[in-house]
Design a protein around this motif. Sequence first.
Motif, PDB file in Angstrom:
ATOM      1  N   GLU B  10       0.832  -1.217   0.000  1.00  0.00           N
ATOM      2  CA  GLU B  10       0.000   0.000   0.000  1.00  0.00           C
ATOM      3  C   GLU B  10       0.863   1.262   0.000  1.00  0.00           C
ATOM      4  O   GLU B  10       0.602   2.206  -0.734  1.00  0.00           O
ATOM      5  N   GLU B  14       0.950   3.972  -3.206  1.00  0.00           N
ATOM      6  CA  GLU B  14       0.257   5.245  -2.966  1.00  0.00           C
ATOM      7  C   GLU B  14       0.716   6.334  -3.950  1.00  0.00           C
ATOM      8  O   GLU B  14       1.903   6.543  -4.162  1.00  0.00           O
ATOM      9  N   PRO B  42      -4.274  -2.655  -3.096  1.00  0.00           N
ATOM     10  CA  PRO B  42      -4.843  -1.314  -3.266  1.00  0.00           C
ATOM     11  C   PRO B  42      -5.533  -1.205  -4.636  1.00  0.00           C
ATOM     12  O   PRO B  42      -5.165  -1.930  -5.567  1.00  0.00           O
TER      13      PRO B  42
END
Lengths: 70, 347
Positions: B10, B14, B42
């Motif tokens: 994650e 991002e 994600p």
Amino acid sequence: MCLAFPAKIVEIKDSLATVERSGVKRDASLMLLPDAKIGDYVLIHAGFAIQVVDEEETKLRDEVLGAINV
Amino acid sequence: MFNALVKKIEQLAEGKRPLRFMEVCGTHTVSIFRAGIRQILPPNVELVSGPGCPVCVTCDEYVDRAIVYAQMPDVIIATFGDMLKVTGTYANLAEISAAGADIRVIYSPLDCIKIAKENPDKHVIFLAVGFETTAPTTAATILTAKSQGVRNLFFLSAQKLVPPALEMLLNDSEVRVDGFLLPGHVAVVIGVNAFKFLKIPSVVAGFEAEEILLALINLLTQIDEGRAEVTNEYKSVVKPEGNLTAQKMLSQVFCTVDAEWRGIGEISQSGLALNEEFADFDAEKVLPVNVPKINRRTPCRCGEILRGIVTPKDCPLFGKVCDPIHAVGPCMVSVEGICAAWYRFSF
């Protein structure tokens, strides 16, 4: 289809090994892995040993995983 | 452990553009589903499945040919179990077996030698299907048969090579992939170096859930750092050079030929056929049969699914007329087929 499992060589007769995993024994050909020795953990695919499992590398992998876990 | 790895993924993902990674091994596909990895990634990291199941990419014509052989009274067919339910133009081998043909499921190609010796009056034909992991076991069996003077064992080869398929995918403008999870057990044989031609982030991965997550971290890190390398996260069994004994045996027994992949089409130099020296073991040379090529029209979208262009849920047949009991397309047949894995874990 490319499934393979690790097992320990407990006996070798010519190019045929007896391998053991979880107490179950079966034959595995060493034609593709002629240098394998008794006591080696080997990867078995379709009745053939195809590689020796490098225990040092397995430990290193676990260390890498452990480092991420902190 | 699992959560910490997901958290790392994650963090790395991002702020990045949507990324698509492709796994090219049926065993990876099943592991990914079993661990629920797709669901916990994600939203900007997508995993798609590629042509990683050798049974699924075996074409109709090969199955038709196997059926013609199976229906001959003096023939025994030996095969891995996965092949039984792959449908040819009209039928599959399970149906032909139920109708009385002698079709035997084997664990190792070496079992064929025993069957041949026990049935000297029969022609035993092994359906040699598989990628580089399995092909050396066939090569070793052919060499054993030759050295033991076994004369009634023959091989029908639809064996295929993974690197030419990856190259085809990268050259296909419809396919969008940002990185490959490379097949671990194919790499055991051919080595990491055989994938070095890939110019996108690629990693040889093991099959435990943690190993797959570790490989995804590797891919995301490469993208983060602007690298595009072929790396190895399965070092316990995968060497840079692979298994040289197995490679030597492959080149001794087989030659590369153009090959038809079901749903994809012909890929140059992506198949393995028996060398001239072993022509006595080549079913197609010793027992030639004429099998007409029929272009079957079906709404099955396996071809696009195998290239990661659509997912099984985009296929009009998936889960309706096509399920593991009544498989229409090849991806539903093998337990490691993309559609079979989706079906098993999504319903």
